[in-house]
Motif scaffolding. Structure first.
Motif, mmCIF file in Angstrom:
data_model
loop_
_atom_site.group_PDB
_atom_site.id
_atom_site.type_symbol
_atom_site.label_atom_id
_atom_site.label_comp_id
_atom_site.label_asym_id
_atom_site.label_seq_id
_atom_site.Cartn_x
_atom_site.Cartn_y
_atom_site.Cartn_z
ATOM 1 N N HIS A 168 0.824 -1.209 0.000
ATOM 2 C CA HIS A 168 0.000 0.000 0.000
ATOM 3 C C HIS A 168 0.860 1.262 0.000
ATOM 4 O O HIS A 168 0.588 2.209 -0.744
ATOM 5 C CB HIS A 168 -0.969 -0.011 1.189
ATOM 6 N N ILE A 171 2.606 1.604 -3.467
ATOM 7 C CA ILE A 171 1.705 2.107 -4.519
ATOM 8 C C ILE A 171 1.568 3.630 -4.391
ATOM 9 O O ILE A 171 1.611 4.362 -5.389
ATOM 10 C CB ILE A 171 0.329 1.401 -4.424
ATOM 11 N N GLN A 172 1.435 4.108 -3.155
ATOM 12 C CA GLN A 172 1.348 5.567 -2.946
ATOM 13 C C GLN A 172 2.634 6.257 -3.391
ATOM 14 O O GLN A 172 2.605 7.316 -4.022
ATOM 15 C CB GLN A 172 1.121 5.872 -1.463
ATOM 16 N N SER A 192 -7.015 -6.454 -5.519
ATOM 17 C CA SER A 192 -7.162 -5.078 -5.052
ATOM 18 C C SER A 192 -8.167 -4.337 -5.929
ATOM 19 O O SER A 192 -8.257 -4.592 -7.127
ATOM 20 C CB SER A 192 -5.797 -4.389 -5.135
ATOM 21 N N ASP A 193 -8.936 -3.422 -5.312
ATOM 22 C CA ASP A 193 -9.812 -2.573 -6.132
ATOM 23 C C ASP A 193 -9.191 -1.184 -6.338
ATOM 24 O O ASP A 193 -9.859 -0.241 -6.749
ATOM 25 C CB ASP A 193 -11.216 -2.470 -5.521
ATOM 26 N N ASP A 194 -7.890 -1.065 -6.059
ATOM 27 C CA ASP A 194 -7.187 0.207 -6.254
ATOM 28 C C ASP A 194 -7.104 0.501 -7.753
ATOM 29 O O ASP A 194 -6.508 -0.283 -8.502
ATOM 30 C CB ASP A 194 -5.775 0.099 -5.643
ATOM 31 N N ARG A 196 -5.321 2.338 -9.366
ATOM 32 C CA ARG A 196 -3.977 2.616 -9.888
ATOM 33 C C ARG A 196 -3.236 1.349 -10.320
ATOM 34 O O ARG A 196 -2.109 1.430 -10.813
ATOM 35 C CB ARG A 196 -3.148 3.346 -8.816
#
Ligand code: CP
Length: 298
Positions: A168, A171-172, A192-194, A196
């Motif tokens: 996490h 990714i940020q 993941s539903d992110d 990005r």
């Protein structure tokens, strides 16, 4: 202006990240440039186990001539009902400037920051399954050491992204650095539903032409039941030497550690010529020195 605490990656800007990478690389190139921060103090408060993060912060503080203090939590006055915030304010009164904190709750450092009455600075050394910014920073440094143009790389995360605070924060960090080519491959149960990340269950396709592969450990400690048998996981979902051949010939392999050999990564890959796992550990020292310098002088 630097935020008082490092709790999530979004406490940093892109220039902050690039400056930290530059500082870490300069410290590594010329250790004679390491500043002397005596008598600044660095307190380590770990509610969860750690080898890499705790020991590298301790050694980083020692190299900077800071006074490192490791909290023995069971023998501290927390056992008499003192709050963590009051303990940190006590540390501050005793000359501790920076507190490095790991805790199993996602928002522990965030809540703590609101309770403090002293100027002590917090560095999140891993909170729950959402945030581990110093690991993300050393991962960025490790990629920067090996590759140019971080925003153009095809980076593939493999495995248990659902419980990974490392992923996490990474990714940020990559979003801050402008990389929009992040991929993830693994069992659908962890998808993941992110927005990005490009998600897939097709390992060969995901690894095709990858520049960087980051394997993620199955976080058994954050699951009620692990839905996979460790004996079969490598063949079903892990990084084997055969699968690595799908990536670019000069692709590098990362793993934040601790690694489970023969589960998420084959031993021959972890120890192979494309592995940068040892470099990540070494970079933990230099990046955490850069962080202590930044948060002590801000
Ligand atoms: N990567 C990482 O956080 O390792 P430790 O748990 O050993 O600190």
């Amino acid at each position: 202006m630097t935020d008082q605490h490092l709790i999530h990656m979004d406490n940093l800007s892109q220039p902050d990240i690039l400056e930290l990478i530059d500082t870490a690389q300069k410290l590594r190139q010329d250790p004679s440039k390491v500043p002397n921060l005596f008598p600044r103090g660095c307190g380590l408060m770990f509610f969860e186990n750690s080898t890499r993060t705790q020991h590298s912060f301790y050694l980083a503080a020692a190299r900077l001539k800071m006074i490192p203090l490791v909290a023995n939590l069971e023998r501290s006055s927390l056992s008499k009902g003192e709050s963590v915030a009051d303990m940190l304010d006590t540390w501050s009164a005793l000359g501790i400037d920076v507190a490095v904190i790991r805790h199993q709750e996602n928002t522990f450092c965030q809540q703590l920051a609101q309770q403090l009455k002293s100027p002590i600075r917090l560095i999140n050394a891993g909170n729950g399954n959402i945030s581990h910014p110093t690991q993300a920073l050393l991962d960025c440094l490790s990629i920067h050491d090996n590759k140019t143009e971080l925003d153009q790389l095809k980076i593939v995360l493999m495995g248990d992204i659902a419980h990974s605070r490392v992923a996490h924060s990474f990714i940020q960090a990559m979003a801050l650095l402008g990389n929009t080519k992040l991929h993830w491959v693994g069992p659908a149960i962890w998808q993941s539903d992110d927005p990005r990340i490009n998600c897939s269950q097709d390992i060969d396709q995901a690894l095709s032409d990858a520049d960087v592969i980051m394997c993620l450990r199955i976080q058994h400690e954050r699951m009620q039941n692990t839905p996979f048998n460790d004996n079969h996981y490598l063949q079903e979902w892990g990084l084997t030497a055969q699968r690595l051949q799908r990536a670019k010939a000069d692709a590098i392999v990362l793993h934040p550690g601790p690694i489970n050999r023969g589960i998420e990564i084959a031993s021959e890959v972890a120890d192979g010529k494309q592995s940068r796992i040892r470099q990540q550990v070494e970079n933990g020292l230099w990046m955490r020195m850069a962080l202590l310098i930044k948060y002590c002088s801000a």
